[in-house]
Motif scaffolding. Structure first.
Motif, PDB file in Angstrom:
ATOM      1  N   UNK A 133       0.802  -1.229   0.000  1.00  0.00           N
ATOM      2  CA  UNK A 133       0.000   0.000   0.000  1.00  0.00           C
ATOM      3  C   UNK A 133       0.830   1.271   0.000  1.00  0.00           C
ATOM      4  N   UNK A 134       1.994   1.222   0.648  1.00  0.00           N
ATOM      5  CA  UNK A 134       2.733   2.469   0.887  1.00  0.00           C
ATOM      6  C   UNK A 134       4.158   2.494   0.337  1.00  0.00           C
ATOM      7  N   UNK A 135       4.664   1.365  -0.137  1.00  0.00           N
ATOM      8  CA  UNK A 135       6.025   1.334  -0.692  1.00  0.00           C
ATOM      9  C   UNK A 135       6.015   0.990  -2.177  1.00  0.00           C
ATOM     10  N   UNK A 136       5.347  -0.115  -2.524  1.00  0.00           N
ATOM     11  CA  UNK A 136       5.325  -0.557  -3.917  1.00  0.00           C
ATOM     12  C   UNK A 136       4.729   0.493  -4.836  1.00  0.00           C
ATOM     13  N   UNK A 137       3.757   1.242  -4.338  1.00  0.00           N
ATOM     14  CA  UNK A 137       3.114   2.259  -5.173  1.00  0.00           C
ATOM     15  C   UNK A 137       4.126   3.271  -5.702  1.00  0.00           C
ATOM     16  N   UNK A 138       5.117   3.626  -4.861  1.00  0.00           N
ATOM     17  CA  UNK A 138       6.142   4.573  -5.307  1.00  0.00           C
ATOM     18  C   UNK A 138       7.081   3.919  -6.318  1.00  0.00           C
ATOM     19  N   UNK A 139       7.408   2.658  -6.082  1.00  0.00           N
ATOM     20  CA  UNK A 139       8.329   1.941  -6.977  1.00  0.00           C
ATOM     21  C   UNK A 139       7.726   1.796  -8.368  1.00  0.00           C
ATOM     22  N   UNK A 140       6.472   1.349  -8.445  1.00  0.00           N
ATOM     23  CA  UNK A 140       5.869   1.095  -9.761  1.00  0.00           C
ATOM     24  C   UNK A 140       5.621   2.383 -10.542  1.00  0.00           C
ATOM     25  N   UNK A 141       5.258   3.473  -9.852  1.00  0.00           N
ATOM     26  CA  UNK A 141       4.986   4.717 -10.584  1.00  0.00           C
ATOM     27  C   UNK A 141       6.277   5.347 -11.094  1.00  0.00           C
ATOM     28  N   UNK A 142       7.386   5.210 -10.344  1.00  0.00           N
ATOM     29  CA  UNK A 142       8.676   5.730 -10.806  1.00  0.00           C
ATOM     30  C   UNK A 142       9.203   4.870 -11.960  1.00  0.00           C
ATOM     31  N   UNK A 143       9.057   3.548 -11.857  1.00  0.00           N
ATOM     32  CA  UNK A 143       9.492   2.662 -12.944  1.00  0.00           C
ATOM     33  C   UNK A 143       8.718   2.956 -14.223  1.00  0.00           C
ATOM     34  N   UNK A 144       7.425   3.212 -14.073  1.00  0.00           N
ATOM     35  CA  UNK A 144       6.620   3.546 -15.251  1.00  0.00           C
ATOM     36  C   UNK A 144       7.123   4.833 -15.894  1.00  0.00           C
ATOM     37  N   UNK A 145       7.531   5.775 -15.078  1.00  0.00           N
ATOM     38  CA  UNK A 145       8.093   7.019 -15.581  1.00  0.00           C
ATOM     39  C   UNK A 145       9.375   6.755 -16.378  1.00  0.00           C
ATOM     40  N   UNK A 146      10.164   5.778 -15.920  1.00  0.00           N
ATOM     41  CA  UNK A 146      11.460   5.485 -16.534  1.00  0.00           C
ATOM     42  C   UNK A 146      11.322   4.707 -17.836  1.00  0.00           C
TER      43      UNK A 146
END
Length: 239
Positions: A133-146
């Protein structure tokens, strides 16, 4: 190969966030919260975290549809509707809301976890779900940006969508308070009215700043490539 890998990642993200929503809404039951909000309890819909997970699940489903029927080109000649929807959603809500939820949650956890996730909830709330809920959400949205380019909407449109979303949620928090007499987040209970107003304003400013962080990161990763493609087309036309 890159296209197939992109689609697989998007499918995994859809299934991951789908499972997260299933577990959060249908498996978890926290008697302490049920008793606390006995006068009015909208369940998990109380929390911005859940709004964000729903948002991420919908966004990555749109990514899958774009992989199938749209385009992931850096600078397509014609932008399909599904690609425009994907770009606008990630720029205005997907990235800033995911980063906002993660950054604010872990900051408050560092200061005093009782303000956001009291220890009394640990028997009902598994640690791995907290990270979904609070960690993976940041990882996936940054990876999508990359890994995928996007064309940002006009700032007035992007910030307007983001501001509207946050205003609606803020109004919802106050509706819950007036109906139940309880603030959704414990941190709101320990603040006086002036401090609560300052706290809310600061949070809104942080959210807006995260929008510009996303725009800057996108320009850094993809801006030059878009310019390079445009220049190449111009040279070919002149030739």
């Amino acid at each position: 190969m890159a296209h197939v890998l992109n689609m697989l990642v998007h499918l995994v993200n859809v299934m991951t966030y789908g499972f997260t929503l299933y577990y959060s809404f249908l498996v978890i039951h926290i008697p302490l919260l049920a008793d606390k909000f006995k006068d009015f309890d909208p369940g998990q819909f109380k929390f911005l975290t859940m709004w964000n997970v729903i948002l991420q699940a919908v966004f990555f489903l749109i990514c899958v549809l774009n992989d199938c029927f749209g385009t992931n080109a850096v600078n397509p000649k014609k932008l399909p509707f599904i690609r425009k929807l994907k770009d606008d959603l990630h720029a205005s809500l997907g990235f800033p809301i995911a980063m906002f939820v993660g950054v604010i949650f872990w900051t408050l956890m560092f200061v005093d976890r009782e303000l956001v996730l009291p220890k009394a909830l640990d028997p009902y709330f598994p640690w791995w779900l907290n990270h979904l809920l609070h960690t993976l959400i940041m990882v996936t949205t940054v990876l999508e940006m990359i890994v995928a380019p996007r064309q940002y909407p006009k700032r007035s449109r992007g910030l307007g969508i983001l501001g509207g979303f946050m205003f609606i949620y803020l109004a919802w928090v106050h509706v819950i308070y007036f109906k139940s007499g309880v603030w959704v987040y414990p941190v709101m209970e320990v603040l006086t009215l002036p401090l609560r107003i300052v706290f809310i304003v600061v949070l809104l400013v942080i959210c807006m700043i995260l929008y510009f962080v996303g725009e800057t990161l996108n320009n850094y990763l993809w801006g030059k490539k878009c310019v390079a493609v445009t220049e190449s087309v111009d040279l070919d036309l002149k030739t």
